[in-house]
Design a protein around this motif. Structure first.
Motif, PDB file in Angstrom:
ATOM      1  N   SER A   9      14.618 -26.649  15.857  1.00 21.10           N
ATOM      2  CA  SER A   9      13.969 -25.529  15.181  1.00 21.10           C
ATOM      3  C   SER A   9      14.324 -24.211  15.857  1.00 21.10           C
ATOM      4  N   ASP A  10      14.314 -24.191  17.183  1.00 23.12           N
ATOM      5  CA  ASP A  10      14.668 -22.979  17.926  1.00 23.12           C
ATOM      6  C   ASP A  10      16.117 -22.567  17.669  1.00 23.12           C
ATOM      7  N   MET A  11      17.016 -23.548  17.562  1.00 26.05           N
ATOM      8  CA  MET A  11      18.422 -23.241  17.274  1.00 26.05           C
ATOM      9  C   MET A  11      18.559 -22.551  15.919  1.00 26.05           C
ATOM     10  N   ILE A  12      17.802 -23.044  14.938  1.00 23.78           N
ATOM     11  CA  ILE A  12      17.875 -22.476  13.587  1.00 23.78           C
ATOM     12  C   ILE A  12      17.201 -21.106  13.553  1.00 23.78           C
ATOM     13  N   LYS A  13      16.050 -20.974  14.224  1.00 24.51           N
ATOM     14  CA  LYS A  13      15.354 -19.680  14.272  1.00 24.51           C
ATOM     15  C   LYS A  13      16.257 -18.590  14.838  1.00 24.51           C
ATOM     16  N   ALA A  14      17.061 -18.944  15.830  1.00 25.95           N
ATOM     17  CA  ALA A  14      17.937 -17.973  16.484  1.00 25.95           C
ATOM     18  C   ALA A  14      18.965 -17.367  15.527  1.00 25.95           C
ATOM     19  N   LEU A  15      19.179 -17.999  14.376  1.00 24.18           N
ATOM     20  CA  LEU A  15      20.127 -17.475  13.394  1.00 24.18           C
ATOM     21  C   LEU A  15      19.580 -16.251  12.651  1.00 24.18           C
ATOM     22  N   GLY A  16      18.258 -16.039  12.706  1.00 27.49           N
ATOM     23  CA  GLY A  16      17.657 -14.885  12.037  1.00 27.49           C
ATOM     24  C   GLY A  16      17.763 -14.931  10.525  1.00 27.49           C
ATOM     25  N   LEU A  17      17.563 -16.105   9.946  1.00 30.58           N
ATOM     26  CA  LEU A  17      17.657 -16.264   8.492  1.00 30.58           C
ATOM     27  C   LEU A  17      16.410 -15.700   7.804  1.00 30.58           C
ATOM     28  N   TYR A  18      16.337 -15.813   6.503  1.00 31.42           N
ATOM     29  CA  TYR A  18      15.242 -15.255   5.709  1.00 31.42           C
ATOM     30  C   TYR A  18      13.895 -15.910   5.985  1.00 31.42           C
ATOM     31  N   ALA A  19      13.876 -17.091   6.598  1.00 27.86           N
ATOM     32  CA  ALA A  19      12.627 -17.783   6.929  1.00 27.86           C
ATOM     33  C   ALA A  19      12.856 -18.635   8.168  1.00 27.86           C
ATOM     34  N   ALA A  20      11.802 -18.829   8.941  1.00 28.70           N
ATOM     35  CA  ALA A  20      11.872 -19.738  10.087  1.00 28.70           C
ATOM     36  C   ALA A  20      11.691 -21.160   9.566  1.00 28.70           C
ATOM     37  N   PRO A  21      12.353 -22.136  10.173  1.00 25.40           N
ATOM     38  CA  PRO A  21      12.207 -23.506   9.705  1.00 25.40           C
ATOM     39  C   PRO A  21      10.805 -24.047   9.979  1.00 25.40           C
ATOM     40  N   GLU A  22      10.321 -24.854   9.054  1.00 27.34           N
ATOM     41  CA  GLU A  22       9.028 -25.519   9.205  1.00 27.34           C
ATOM     42  C   GLU A  22       9.247 -27.015   9.070  1.00 27.34           C
ATOM     43  N   VAL A  23       8.395 -27.792   9.720  1.00 25.63           N
ATOM     44  CA  VAL A  23       8.494 -29.237   9.604  1.00 25.63           C
ATOM     45  C   VAL A  23       7.915 -29.651   8.261  1.00 25.63           C
ATOM     46  N   GLY A  24       8.705 -30.362   7.477  1.00 27.50           N
ATOM     47  CA  GLY A  24       8.309 -30.789   6.135  1.00 27.50           C
ATOM     48  C   GLY A  24       9.440 -30.528   5.165  1.00 27.50           C
ATOM     49  N   ALA A  25       9.268 -30.979   3.946  1.00 32.03           N
ATOM     50  CA  ALA A  25      10.334 -30.907   2.947  1.00 32.03           C
ATOM     51  C   ALA A  25      10.810 -29.471   2.705  1.00 32.03           C
ATOM     52  N   ALA A  26       9.967 -28.619   2.232  1.00 31.29           N
ATOM     53  CA  ALA A  26      10.254 -27.191   2.051  1.00 31.29           C
ATOM     54  C   ALA A  26       8.978 -26.561   1.513  1.00 31.29           C
ATOM     55  N   PRO A  74       6.217 -23.809   0.004  1.00 37.88           N
ATOM     56  CA  PRO A  74       6.339 -22.938  -1.166  1.00 37.88           C
ATOM     57  C   PRO A  74       7.051 -21.633  -0.821  1.00 37.88           C
ATOM     58  N   GLY A  75       7.673 -21.034  -1.826  1.00 37.56           N
ATOM     59  CA  GLY A  75       8.365 -19.765  -1.637  1.00 37.56           C
ATOM     60  C   GLY A  75       9.742 -19.961  -1.030  1.00 37.56           C
ATOM     61  N   ASN A  76      10.366 -18.861  -0.648  1.00 35.58           N
ATOM     62  CA  ASN A  76      11.667 -18.924   0.006  1.00 35.58           C
ATOM     63  C   ASN A  76      11.440 -19.527   1.386  1.00 35.58           C
ATOM     64  N   SER A  77      12.030 -20.690   1.650  1.00 36.21           N
ATOM     65  CA  SER A  77      11.692 -21.400   2.879  1.00 36.21           C
ATOM     66  C   SER A  77      12.808 -22.311   3.347  1.00 36.21           C
ATOM     67  N   ILE A  78      12.629 -22.773   4.582  1.00 36.53           N
ATOM     68  CA  ILE A  78      13.525 -23.757   5.183  1.00 36.53           C
ATOM     69  C   ILE A  78      12.643 -24.871   5.737  1.00 36.53           C
ATOM     70  N   GLY A  79      12.910 -26.091   5.324  1.00 36.38           N
ATOM     71  CA  GLY A  79      12.136 -27.234   5.798  1.00 36.38           C
ATOM     72  C   GLY A  79      13.045 -28.224   6.488  1.00 36.38           C
ATOM     73  N   LEU A 127      18.370 -36.119  10.452  1.00 34.85           N
ATOM     74  CA  LEU A 127      17.624 -34.881  10.247  1.00 34.85           C
ATOM     75  C   LEU A 127      17.981 -34.313   8.883  1.00 34.85           C
ATOM     76  N   THR A 128      16.981 -34.119   8.045  1.00 33.70           N
ATOM     77  CA  THR A 128      17.181 -33.496   6.744  1.00 33.70           C
ATOM     78  C   THR A 128      16.754 -32.033   6.846  1.00 33.70           C
ATOM     79  N   VAL A 129      17.612 -31.137   6.392  1.00 34.40           N
ATOM     80  CA  VAL A 129      17.287 -29.709   6.365  1.00 34.40           C
ATOM     81  C   VAL A 129      17.407 -29.236   4.922  1.00 34.40           C
ATOM     82  N   ASN A 130      16.296 -28.728   4.381  1.00 29.61           N
ATOM     83  CA  ASN A 130      16.272 -28.178   3.025  1.00 29.61           C
ATOM     84  C   ASN A 130      16.176 -26.667   3.096  1.00 29.61           C
ATOM     85  N   VAL A 131      17.007 -25.978   2.346  1.00 30.48           N
ATOM     86  CA  VAL A 131      16.916 -24.527   2.213  1.00 30.48           C
ATOM     87  C   VAL A 131      16.543 -24.220   0.769  1.00 30.48           C
TER      88      VAL A 131
END
Length: 125
Positions: free
Chosen positions: A10-27, A29-34, A56-60
């Motif tokens: 999660s920290d590796m992905i957060k460091a990318l500065g994308l539109y949302a921070a990753p959360e644990v779970g499918a995805a 609501p809204g613009n998200s990363i799961g 590891l499944t990552v949904n954007v």
């Protein structure tokens, strides 16, 4: 161990500065990363060292298709780049299923997913 691995990823992905921070779970609501783990393959050796393989499944998800694809590609590049310094416990990561279109929600958000094999090691006691 698994909680620390998920936090490190999660920290590796957060460091990318994308539109949302990753959360644990499918995805969420809204613009998200799961992101979440699927069952993997355990392994234990005579010295009680564990070498486990997790999926590891990552949904954007984003209302703008290009933004979702760009985020998914940046995550893929970051997690699988040659020479990446992984968090403690992670040996390597490789793509199991490349970024793929999943669906478009009624609210208009596009969903893309990728699956990664995460190889970990835990020292024996």
């Amino acid at each position: 161990m698994l909680v620390e691995v998920m936090q490190g990823l999660s920290d590796m992905i957060k460091a990318l500065g994308l539109y949302a921070a990753p959360e644990v779970g499918a995805a969420p609501p809204g613009n998200s990363i799961g992101m979440y783990f699927l069952p993997g393959t355990p392994g234990e050796y005579h010295d009680r060292t564990r070498h486990d393989n997790y999926l590891l499944t990552v949904n954007v998800k984003h209302v703008d298709q290009k933004t979702a694809i760009d985020a998914g590609e940046k995550i893929l590049a970051r997690l699988t780049a040659r020479g990446t310094a992984y968090p403690p416990g992670i040996n390597s990561i490789r793509v199991s299923t490349p970024l793929s279109y999943v669906d478009r929600e009624e609210q208009g958000a596009y969903i893309f997913t990728a699956v990664y094999e995460v190889f970990t090691t835990t020292k024996g006691r």
